[in-house]
Scaffold this motif. Structure first.
Motif, PDB file in Angstrom:
ATOM      1  N   GLY A  54       0.815  -1.219   0.000  1.00  0.00           N
ATOM      2  CA  GLY A  54       0.000   0.000   0.000  1.00  0.00           C
ATOM      3  C   GLY A  54       0.845   1.263   0.000  1.00  0.00           C
ATOM      4  O   GLY A  54       0.544   2.221  -0.711  1.00  0.00           O
ATOM      5  N   ALA A  55       1.908   1.258   0.780  1.00  0.00           N
ATOM      6  CA  ALA A  55       2.792   2.432   0.821  1.00  0.00           C
ATOM      7  C   ALA A  55       3.487   2.640  -0.522  1.00  0.00           C
ATOM      8  O   ALA A  55       3.602   3.782  -0.999  1.00  0.00           O
ATOM      9  CB  ALA A  55       3.830   2.261   1.935  1.00  0.00           C
ATOM     10  N   LEU A  56       3.936   1.551  -1.155  1.00  0.00           N
ATOM     11  CA  LEU A  56       4.584   1.669  -2.463  1.00  0.00           C
ATOM     12  C   LEU A  56       3.611   2.177  -3.527  1.00  0.00           C
ATOM     13  O   LEU A  56       3.984   3.013  -4.365  1.00  0.00           O
ATOM     14  CB  LEU A  56       5.186   0.329  -2.880  1.00  0.00           C
ATOM     15  CG  LEU A  56       6.383  -0.144  -2.062  1.00  0.00           C
ATOM     16  CD1 LEU A  56       6.788  -1.564  -2.478  1.00  0.00           C
ATOM     17  CD2 LEU A  56       7.549   0.816  -2.183  1.00  0.00           C
ATOM     18  N   LEU A  57       2.375   1.708  -3.482  1.00  0.00           N
ATOM     19  CA  LEU A  57       1.362   2.195  -4.432  1.00  0.00           C
ATOM     20  C   LEU A  57       1.062   3.673  -4.207  1.00  0.00           C
ATOM     21  O   LEU A  57       0.878   4.438  -5.156  1.00  0.00           O
ATOM     22  CB  LEU A  57       0.085   1.364  -4.326  1.00  0.00           C
ATOM     23  CG  LEU A  57       0.157  -0.059  -4.869  1.00  0.00           C
ATOM     24  CD1 LEU A  57      -1.126  -0.822  -4.542  1.00  0.00           C
ATOM     25  CD2 LEU A  57       0.415  -0.043  -6.358  1.00  0.00           C
ATOM     26  N   PHE A  58       1.003   4.080  -2.944  1.00  0.00           N
ATOM     27  CA  PHE A  58       0.748   5.482  -2.613  1.00  0.00           C
ATOM     28  C   PHE A  58       1.887   6.364  -3.131  1.00  0.00           C
ATOM     29  O   PHE A  58       1.651   7.418  -3.722  1.00  0.00           O
ATOM     30  CB  PHE A  58       0.585   5.628  -1.099  1.00  0.00           C
ATOM     31  CG  PHE A  58       0.315   7.028  -0.657  1.00  0.00           C
ATOM     32  CD1 PHE A  58      -0.900   7.638  -0.925  1.00  0.00           C
ATOM     33  CD2 PHE A  58       1.278   7.750   0.039  1.00  0.00           C
ATOM     34  CE1 PHE A  58      -1.156   8.932  -0.509  1.00  0.00           C
ATOM     35  CE2 PHE A  58       1.036   9.040   0.457  1.00  0.00           C
ATOM     36  CZ  PHE A  58      -0.189   9.637   0.185  1.00  0.00           C
ATOM     37  N   ILE A  59       3.120   5.938  -2.918  1.00  0.00           N
ATOM     38  CA  ILE A  59       4.281   6.697  -3.398  1.00  0.00           C
ATOM     39  C   ILE A  59       4.283   6.767  -4.921  1.00  0.00           C
ATOM     40  O   ILE A  59       4.536   7.831  -5.505  1.00  0.00           O
ATOM     41  CB  ILE A  59       5.586   6.080  -2.857  1.00  0.00           C
ATOM     42  CG1 ILE A  59       5.678   6.300  -1.352  1.00  0.00           C
ATOM     43  CG2 ILE A  59       6.809   6.646  -3.563  1.00  0.00           C
ATOM     44  CD1 ILE A  59       6.768   5.491  -0.674  1.00  0.00           C
ATOM     45  N   ALA A  60       3.972   5.645  -5.577  1.00  0.00           N
ATOM     46  CA  ALA A  60       3.926   5.632  -7.045  1.00  0.00           C
ATOM     47  C   ALA A  60       2.835   6.576  -7.558  1.00  0.00           C
ATOM     48  O   ALA A  60       3.042   7.284  -8.558  1.00  0.00           O
ATOM     49  CB  ALA A  60       3.688   4.220  -7.552  1.00  0.00           C
TER      50      ALA A  60
END
Length: 76
Positions: A54-60
């Motif tokens: 979820g954090a990686l998707l948010f950053i992307a």
């Protein structure tokens, strides 16, 4: 203490249920009854994996939004 962690890791909650709980936690909105149910059912390992994803998707998404704004000329 380690037996508590071992029993928690053997919980049968699905990854989909865990991902939904993590998504709601990103918004900070959750019913108390649903939260208690999730705490007793979901696997803590799934929570960590779903949180990182979820954090990686948010950053992307943020990087994509910034790139789009800069590329469109709105920022200049």
């Amino acid at each position: 203490m380690s037996s508590d962690l071992g029993s928690a890791a053997r919980r049968k909650g699905s990854f989909r249920q865990t991902a939904r709980a993590v998504a709601w936690s990103f918004f900070g909105v959750r019913k108390s009854a649903d939260q208690e149910k999730d705490l007793s059912e979901i696997n803590p390992v799934h929570v960590i994996v779903a949180g990182v994803i979820g954090a990686l998707l948010f950053i992307a998404a943020l990087i994509g939004l910034v790139s789009w704004v800069i590329g469109s000329g709105v920022a200049s």
